[in-house]
Enzyme design. Structure first.
Site, mmCIF file in Angstrom:
data_model
loop_
_atom_site.group_PDB
_atom_site.id
_atom_site.type_symbol
_atom_site.label_atom_id
_atom_site.label_comp_id
_atom_site.label_asym_id
_atom_site.label_seq_id
_atom_site.Cartn_x
_atom_site.Cartn_y
_atom_site.Cartn_z
ATOM 1 N N GLU A 28 1.223 -0.495 -6.505
ATOM 2 C CA GLU A 28 1.145 0.913 -6.080
ATOM 3 C C GLU A 28 0.718 1.813 -7.246
ATOM 4 O O GLU A 28 0.736 1.392 -8.404
ATOM 5 C CB GLU A 28 2.500 1.394 -5.540
ATOM 6 N N LYS A 162 17.069 2.879 -6.893
ATOM 7 C CA LYS A 162 17.803 3.666 -7.881
ATOM 8 C C LYS A 162 19.009 4.325 -7.238
ATOM 9 O O LYS A 162 18.957 4.736 -6.078
ATOM 10 C CB LYS A 162 16.908 4.781 -8.418
#
Ligand code: PSU
Ligand code: MN
Length: 307
Positions: A28, A162
């Site tokens: 990405e 995260k």
């Protein structure tokens, strides 16, 4: 460079790899434009590509440009994207507009999965996925990455999510959407900077071959969903959980105080975290992506032995 259909444009390297039936790994670009500061973003992008080549696969870094998905980027193309602060972040919602307007954009996990699928690439390596944000029961801020994992059958290798996110709710949504969440050589779902989020993975795998077999089963049934591989950060690169939690708490407060919403939330939190940890989080980020690149390339090689 050849244009494939109207949407996908391969680099020469990727075009050749497709023709030769070699294993490919999609990468990405939102992590380059909105996830890491310059010049660490370019250095990391290029080192991840090198690791994939060294492991016997071909990297395909993906962005949106000039009305196409650019699948495979040259070094100057990656450098230009990484140095351009006005590149926009594209997720599923944004793609048709950006393609029609022929704008340059970086692709999120969701958008890169869409491009990888169109380009015939089965494996995609990233750092961390988007997910359900903390407080989402009020804000409804749920990353489009999750829906994409539920509907696009690409294997996504990440280091977990995260803790800026609500990891428990993220895993609940992935379960609802029918996405296998595989711990790579672990029973636990990793939390990006740390190896254990406090939550179990839905299943454990220990080899690239096992991931390939699961992906084939998923395809044979036509389930349509992707597969999430959670590959924990290497032990010697792991950050102190308490320290990173404090920084995340502070970053979330700053976002709330600043009234940050929509697609700006994740980039805002990532850059606040960078600043609050004085670059410690960046070093960990680089190490875990490099580790994911190696594992992702091995999975791509295993998957290409049967197609
Ligand atoms: N999480 C990270 N690093 C990142 C991202 C997420 O730890 O760089 C990027 C990825 O491109 C991911 C996107 O797909 O942010 C998610 O954005 P949103 O939450 O707006 O869907
Ligand atoms: Mn969001």
């Amino acid at each position: 460079m050849t244009v494939h259909g109207h949407l996908v444009r391969y680099s020469e390297e990727v075009e050749q790899a497709v023709a030769d039936g070699r294993p490919l790994v999609a990468l990405e670009t939102t992590i380059i434009t909105h996830g890491m500061p310059h010049p660490h973003n370019v250095q990391t992008a290029l080192s991840v590509e090198r690791i994939i080549r060294d492991a016997g696969a071909v990297p395909a870094t993906i962005c949106v440009d000039d009305g196409h998905f650019q699948v495979g980027m040259t070094v100057p193309q990656i450098e230009a994207l990484a140095a351009n602060p006005s590149v926009v972040k594209a997720s599923r919602r944004d793609l048709s507009v950006l393609l029609a307007k022929r704008m340059t954009a970086s692709t999120t996990v969701a958008a890169t999965m869409i491009a990888a699928k169109l380009a015939g690439i089965a494996v995609f390596v990233t750092g961390g996925i988007g997910g359900v944000h903390r407080g989402a029961t009020m804000t409804m801020d749920v990353s489009a990455d999750l829906q994409e994992l539920g509907r696009t059958d690409v294997v996504v290798v990440c280091a977990g999510a995260k803790a800026i996110l609500d990891i428990g709710l993220t895993l609940e949504v992935l379960e609802t959407l029918g996405v296998p969440v595989l711990g790579y050589q672990t029973d636990r779902f990793p939390a990006f900077y740390t190896r254990d989020s406090g939550y179990a993975a839905s299943d454990r795998v220990d080899t690239p071959q096992q991931v390939a077999e699961i992906a084939w089963m998923q395809r044979e049934m036509g389930l349509g969903a992707g597969i999430l591989v959670g590959n924990p950060i290497p032990m010697d690169a792991e950050l102190d959980a308490l320290g990173i939690d404090a920084a995340i708490g502070q970053a979330l407060q700053e976002a709330a105080a600043g009234g940050v919403t929509g697609k700006d939330v994740t980039p805002f939190l990532l850059s606040a975290l960078e600043r609050l940890t004085h670059g410690e989080s960046l070093r960990a980020n680089v190490r875990l992506i490099e580790h994911n690149a190696k594992v992702g390339a091995e999975i791509a090689v295993a998957m290409s032995s049967r197609s």
